[in-house]
Structure formats: C-alpha cells, structure tokens
Motif scaffolding. Structure first.
Motif, short mmCIF file in Angstrom:
data_model
loop_
_atom_site.label_atom_id
_atom_site.label_comp_id
_atom_site.label_asym_id
_atom_site.label_seq_id
_atom_site.Cartn_x
_atom_site.Cartn_y
_atom_site.Cartn_z
N VAL A 67 0.84 -1.20 0.00
CA VAL A 67 0.00 0.00 0.00
C VAL A 67 0.88 1.25 0.00
N PHE A 68 1.95 1.22 0.76
CA PHE A 68 2.86 2.37 0.78
C PHE A 68 3.53 2.56 -0.58
N VAL A 69 3.90 1.47 -1.23
CA VAL A 69 4.50 1.56 -2.56
C VAL A 69 3.51 2.18 -3.54
N VAL A 70 2.25 1.75 -3.48
CA VAL A 70 1.23 2.30 -4.37
C VAL A 70 1.04 3.79 -4.11
N ALA A 71 1.01 4.19 -2.85
CA ALA A 71 0.84 5.61 -2.53
C ALA A 71 1.99 6.45 -3.08
N PHE A 72 3.21 5.94 -2.95
CA PHE A 72 4.35 6.69 -3.48
C PHE A 72 4.35 6.72 -5.01
N LEU A 73 3.86 5.66 -5.63
CA LEU A 73 3.70 5.67 -7.08
C LEU A 73 2.65 6.70 -7.51
N VAL A 74 1.60 6.85 -6.71
CA VAL A 74 0.58 7.87 -7.00
C VAL A 74 1.21 9.26 -6.95
N TYR A 75 2.09 9.50 -5.96
CA TYR A 75 2.79 10.79 -5.91
C TYR A 75 3.59 11.01 -7.20
N PHE A 76 4.27 9.99 -7.65
CA PHE A 76 5.10 10.11 -8.85
C PHE A 76 4.25 10.36 -10.09
N VAL A 77 3.11 9.70 -10.19
CA VAL A 77 2.21 9.91 -11.33
C VAL A 77 1.64 11.33 -11.28
N ALA A 78 1.34 11.82 -10.08
CA ALA A 78 0.85 13.19 -9.95
C ALA A 78 1.90 14.20 -10.44
N LEU A 79 3.15 13.94 -10.10
CA LEU A 79 4.22 14.81 -10.60
C LEU A 79 4.38 14.69 -12.12
N ALA A 80 4.24 13.47 -12.63
CA ALA A 80 4.39 13.25 -14.08
C ALA A 80 3.30 13.98 -14.86
N ASN A 81 2.17 14.25 -14.23
CA ASN A 81 1.10 14.97 -14.92
C ASN A 81 1.53 16.39 -15.29
N PHE A 82 2.47 16.94 -14.55
CA PHE A 82 2.95 18.28 -14.86
C PHE A 82 3.81 18.32 -16.12
N PHE A 83 4.19 17.17 -16.67
CA PHE A 83 4.85 17.15 -17.98
C PHE A 83 3.91 17.64 -19.07
N TYR A 84 2.62 17.47 -18.85
CA TYR A 84 1.62 17.79 -19.87
C TYR A 84 0.99 19.16 -19.67
N SER A 85 0.75 19.55 -18.44
CA SER A 85 0.10 20.83 -18.19
C SER A 85 0.53 21.35 -16.82
N GLN A 86 0.77 22.64 -16.75
CA GLN A 86 1.14 23.26 -15.49
C GLN A 86 0.15 24.36 -15.13
#
Length: 131
Positions: A67-86
């Motif tokens: 569960v902790f790994v999934v939560a940290f992956l969610v953080y990373f995906v949220a950051l990756a979203n800024f590649f597309y729009s800021q």
C-alpha cells in the motif's frame, strides 16, 4: 480495467490473481505500450507505462508495505502529470490527489482512527502535537 478488477476483488473478497497471470499482464502491458508508441522511452510512453504498472501493482497488493509503494507511485504519477500541463486547475487537482494519497498513508498507519482525523493530518501544515 485493472482498477475495476481490483475493486471487484476487494468488494467480493475474491482471491488475487496468481503470479504467472501478473507476469503475463505486465509483459503484455509493456508490449502494448511499445506497439502503440514504437518505443518505451520518452515522455508519453514512459508515463503510460508508469500508470499501467501502478494499476498492475494494485492487483498484487497483499501487505501493508505494498500500500505504501502504491501511494508513493501515485505521488510520482501526480508529478508526471505536470509534464503535460502546469495550469492552476491541474495543480489544484494534483493537490487533491496528494491529499488523498497522504490520507491513505495516514489511515494505513493508524487503522483505528476515524477517517475525519486522517483527513485533517495531510490538509494541515502544522506538525502533530505530542500527546
């Protein structure tokens, strides 16, 4: 599709998929991304692969550590979203995403606490008072 499958498993108490099935799905996902983008390197295929592997990780979540790994992956995906729009609306949506992921981390750290208490922790900026 993987998210709905995991929801079905959680609601019905069905068994998690066996390891061989997860390996086949992982290889199939990587091949699908490669066939779609003709590479697995770069912004678009990298983020697509990251999101798909995040959903696959949900299918093998057995322990609290997962569960902790999934939560940290969610953080990373949220950051990756800024590649597309800021833009400001995207930043607000990612802030909500980070608050939800942090609430999940807090809830899994102290499972007997009410959810309202868990929501107060990530939304506040003050440190937790000692008891």
């Amino acid at each position: 599709m993987f998210l709905f499958w995991r929801g079905f498993i959680a609601l019905r108490g069905a068994p998690l998929p066996p390891r061989w099935q997860l390996i086949v799905l992982t290889v199939g996902t990587a091949v699908g991304v490669f066939l779609s983008y003709r590479t697995i390197l770069g912004r678009d295929p990298g983020v697509t692969l990251l999101v798909m592997l995040l959903f696959l990780k949900l299918l093998e979540t057995r322990a609290t550590r997962d569960v902790f790994v999934v939560a940290f992956l969610v953080y990373f995906v949220a950051l990756a979203n800024f590649f597309y729009s800021q833009s400001i609306p995207i930043a607000g949506l990612m802030l909500v995403t980070v608050i939800v992921a942090t609430t999940a981390l807090v809830a899994f750290s102290a499972p007997r606490r009410p959810i309202v208490e868990d929501l107060k922790r990530p939304a506040s900026c003050s440190p937790r008072p000692d008891r």
